[in-house]
Design a protein around this motif. Structure first.
Motif, PDB file in Angstrom:
ATOM      1  N   ALA A  27     -14.484  71.559  16.687  1.00  0.00           N
ATOM      2  CA  ALA A  27     -13.577  71.226  15.583  1.00  0.00           C
ATOM      3  C   ALA A  27     -13.465  72.416  14.645  1.00  0.00           C
ATOM      4  O   ALA A  27     -14.405  73.197  14.519  1.00  0.00           O
ATOM      5  CB  ALA A  27     -14.109  70.013  14.823  1.00  0.00           C
ATOM      6  N   PRO A  28     -12.326  72.563  14.030  1.00  0.00           N
ATOM      7  CA  PRO A  28     -11.143  71.720  14.163  1.00  0.00           C
ATOM      8  C   PRO A  28     -10.315  72.102  15.383  1.00  0.00           C
ATOM      9  O   PRO A  28     -10.253  73.279  15.727  1.00  0.00           O
ATOM     10  CB  PRO A  28     -10.358  72.020  12.882  1.00  0.00           C
ATOM     11  CG  PRO A  28     -10.732  73.419  12.537  1.00  0.00           C
ATOM     12  CD  PRO A  28     -12.155  73.592  13.003  1.00  0.00           C
ATOM     13  N   TYR A  33      -3.032  68.685  15.576  1.00  0.00           N
ATOM     14  CA  TYR A  33      -4.101  67.787  15.139  1.00  0.00           C
ATOM     15  C   TYR A  33      -4.426  67.981  13.668  1.00  0.00           C
ATOM     16  O   TYR A  33      -4.539  69.105  13.186  1.00  0.00           O
ATOM     17  CB  TYR A  33      -5.367  67.991  15.967  1.00  0.00           C
ATOM     18  CG  TYR A  33      -5.287  67.382  17.338  1.00  0.00           C
ATOM     19  CD1 TYR A  33      -5.508  66.021  17.523  1.00  0.00           C
ATOM     20  CD2 TYR A  33      -4.973  68.159  18.437  1.00  0.00           C
ATOM     21  CE1 TYR A  33      -5.426  65.453  18.779  1.00  0.00           C
ATOM     22  CE2 TYR A  33      -4.892  67.592  19.705  1.00  0.00           C
ATOM     23  CZ  TYR A  33      -5.118  66.238  19.873  1.00  0.00           C
ATOM     24  OH  TYR A  33      -5.037  65.675  21.107  1.00  0.00           O
ATOM     25  N   LYS A  34      -4.576  66.854  12.951  1.00  0.00           N
ATOM     26  CA  LYS A  34      -4.942  66.842  11.537  1.00  0.00           C
ATOM     27  C   LYS A  34      -6.198  65.993  11.365  1.00  0.00           C
ATOM     28  O   LYS A  34      -6.404  65.011  12.092  1.00  0.00           O
ATOM     29  CB  LYS A  34      -3.825  66.233  10.676  1.00  0.00           C
ATOM     30  CG  LYS A  34      -2.485  66.915  10.835  1.00  0.00           C
ATOM     31  CD  LYS A  34      -2.495  68.295  10.223  1.00  0.00           C
ATOM     32  CE  LYS A  34      -1.127  68.945  10.370  1.00  0.00           C
ATOM     33  NZ  LYS A  34      -1.149  70.356  10.401  1.00  0.00           N
ATOM     34  N   LYS A  35      -7.012  66.344  10.390  1.00  0.00           N
ATOM     35  CA  LYS A  35      -8.213  65.564  10.082  1.00  0.00           C
ATOM     36  C   LYS A  35      -7.770  64.206   9.532  1.00  0.00           C
ATOM     37  O   LYS A  35      -6.989  64.134   8.578  1.00  0.00           O
ATOM     38  CB  LYS A  35      -9.072  66.313   9.071  1.00  0.00           C
ATOM     39  CG  LYS A  35     -10.472  65.832   8.971  1.00  0.00           C
ATOM     40  CD  LYS A  35     -11.223  66.742   7.990  1.00  0.00           C
ATOM     41  CE  LYS A  35     -12.687  66.771   8.309  1.00  0.00           C
ATOM     42  NZ  LYS A  35     -13.401  67.649   7.373  1.00  0.00           N
ATOM     43  N   SER A  37      -9.278  61.987   7.792  1.00  0.00           N
ATOM     44  CA  SER A  37      -9.658  61.734   6.396  1.00  0.00           C
ATOM     45  C   SER A  37      -8.726  62.415   5.405  1.00  0.00           C
ATOM     46  O   SER A  37      -8.729  62.083   4.217  1.00  0.00           O
ATOM     47  CB  SER A  37     -11.103  62.178   6.153  1.00  0.00           C
ATOM     48  OG  SER A  37     -11.233  63.567   6.361  1.00  0.00           O
ATOM     49  N   GLU A  38      -7.918  63.349   5.873  1.00  0.00           N
ATOM     50  CA  GLU A  38      -6.919  63.979   5.009  1.00  0.00           C
ATOM     51  C   GLU A  38      -5.573  63.259   5.092  1.00  0.00           C
ATOM     52  O   GLU A  38      -4.688  63.504   4.279  1.00  0.00           O
ATOM     53  CB  GLU A  38      -6.758  65.454   5.386  1.00  0.00           C
ATOM     54  CG  GLU A  38      -8.021  66.262   5.115  1.00  0.00           C
ATOM     55  CD  GLU A  38      -7.955  67.682   5.641  1.00  0.00           C
ATOM     56  OE1 GLU A  38      -6.935  68.078   6.251  1.00  0.00           O
ATOM     57  OE2 GLU A  38      -8.949  68.407   5.446  1.00  0.00           O
ATOM     58  N   ASP A  44     -14.909  61.552   5.788  1.00  0.00           N
ATOM     59  CA  ASP A  44     -14.819  62.636   6.771  1.00  0.00           C
ATOM     60  C   ASP A  44     -15.537  62.277   8.059  1.00  0.00           C
ATOM     61  O   ASP A  44     -15.074  62.608   9.147  1.00  0.00           O
ATOM     62  CB  ASP A  44     -15.431  63.933   6.212  1.00  0.00           C
ATOM     63  CG  ASP A  44     -14.494  64.661   5.278  1.00  0.00           C
ATOM     64  OD1 ASP A  44     -13.291  64.339   5.234  1.00  0.00           O
ATOM     65  OD2 ASP A  44     -14.965  65.562   4.583  1.00  0.00           O
ATOM     66  N   THR A  51     -16.274  62.666  13.181  1.00  0.00           N
ATOM     67  CA  THR A  51     -15.156  63.202  12.411  1.00  0.00           C
ATOM     68  C   THR A  51     -13.930  63.159  13.309  1.00  0.00           C
ATOM     69  O   THR A  51     -13.938  63.726  14.402  1.00  0.00           O
ATOM     70  CB  THR A  51     -15.447  64.654  11.963  1.00  0.00           C
ATOM     71  OG1 THR A  51     -16.630  64.650  11.169  1.00  0.00           O
ATOM     72  CG2 THR A  51     -14.293  65.209  11.154  1.00  0.00           C
ATOM     73  N   TYR A  53      -9.839  63.571  14.380  1.00  0.00           N
ATOM     74  CA  TYR A  53      -8.604  64.338  14.259  1.00  0.00           C
ATOM     75  C   TYR A  53      -7.552  63.655  15.119  1.00  0.00           C
ATOM     76  O   TYR A  53      -7.872  63.093  16.177  1.00  0.00           O
ATOM     77  CB  TYR A  53      -8.798  65.770  14.774  1.00  0.00           C
ATOM     78  CG  TYR A  53      -9.659  66.622  13.885  1.00  0.00           C
ATOM     79  CD1 TYR A  53      -9.082  67.507  12.969  1.00  0.00           C
ATOM     80  CD2 TYR A  53     -11.038  66.567  13.959  1.00  0.00           C
ATOM     81  CE1 TYR A  53      -9.871  68.305  12.154  1.00  0.00           C
ATOM     82  CE2 TYR A  53     -11.835  67.360  13.137  1.00  0.00           C
ATOM     83  CZ  TYR A  53     -11.239  68.227  12.246  1.00  0.00           C
ATOM     84  OH  TYR A  53     -12.021  69.010  11.431  1.00  0.00           O
ATOM     85  N   TYR A  67     -15.623  64.209  16.716  1.00  0.00           N
ATOM     86  CA  TYR A  67     -16.598  65.294  16.742  1.00  0.00           C
ATOM     87  C   TYR A  67     -17.899  64.887  16.054  1.00  0.00           C
ATOM     88  O   TYR A  67     -17.890  64.117  15.087  1.00  0.00           O
ATOM     89  CB  TYR A  67     -16.023  66.531  16.040  1.00  0.00           C
ATOM     90  CG  TYR A  67     -14.842  67.108  16.783  1.00  0.00           C
ATOM     91  CD1 TYR A  67     -15.020  68.104  17.730  1.00  0.00           C
ATOM     92  CD2 TYR A  67     -13.555  66.644  16.556  1.00  0.00           C
ATOM     93  CE1 TYR A  67     -13.939  68.631  18.431  1.00  0.00           C
ATOM     94  CE2 TYR A  67     -12.474  67.167  17.251  1.00  0.00           C
ATOM     95  CZ  TYR A  67     -12.674  68.157  18.183  1.00  0.00           C
ATOM     96  OH  TYR A  67     -11.605  68.666  18.873  1.00  0.00           O
ATOM     97  N   SER A  71     -19.736  69.761  14.941  1.00  0.00           N
ATOM     98  CA  SER A  71     -18.339  70.046  15.302  1.00  0.00           C
ATOM     99  C   SER A  71     -18.102  70.125  16.806  1.00  0.00           C
ATOM    100  O   SER A  71     -17.156  70.750  17.263  1.00  0.00           O
ATOM    101  CB  SER A  71     -17.856  71.341  14.627  1.00  0.00           C
ATOM    102  OG  SER A  71     -17.900  71.200  13.224  1.00  0.00           O
TER     103      SER A  71
END
Length: 137
Positions: A27-28, A33-35, A37-38, A44, A51, A53, A67, A71
């Motif tokens: 990761a990332p 791909y976006k996280k 949690s964002e 997170d 985590t 994505y 992940y 990561s």
């Protein structure tokens, strides 16, 4: 009973899907791909999942890449709405981004931020059952 049969067949089919060309082992991940949690109000790191994505264009089903704390990719997760299963919606060309699938788990979720409707998590583990502990806490 029908739902269980459909989910089992889907999981077995997913486990046999070839790897995507893009490297996502750490990761990332790249590309779109976006996280998670964002994108939505979630922590997170989600115990038991890691985590996450996702490419927002693939919501709600995913794939979500999960992940561990280091990561490293632990699993690929699909979140399949119950209404789509009951409606016999076809999900073609579902891919696993992480290569080899060690085992598959499926479980019901009543809904959460990002995928509010009841759905099933189809978890394609890229690590052994014992290594699932990497995302347990």
């Amino acid at each position: 009973m029908l739902i269980r049969t459909v989910l089992t067949a889907s999981a077995l089919a997913l486990a046999a899907v070839p790897v995507q060309a893009q490297s996502v082992e750490k990761a990332p991940p790249g590309g779109a791909y976006k996280k998670v949690s964002e994108l939505v109000k979630l922590p997170d790191f989600l115990p038991g999942m890691g985590t996450l994505y996702v490419d927002p264009k693939t919501l709600p089903a995913g794939p979500f890449l999960a992940y561990d704390h280091d990561s490293r990719l632990a699993s690929t997760i699909y979140m399949i709405p119950v209404e789509d299963i009951q409606g016999q919606k076809k999900f073609d060309n579902l891919k696993t981004a992480g290569g080899t699938v060690d085992h598959v788990d499926m479980y019901y979720n009543a809904g959460h931020p990002g995928v509010e409707k009841p759905h099933y998590h189809v978890v394609l583990w890229h690590v052994s059952k014992a290594d699932e502990a990497r995302v347990a806490k």
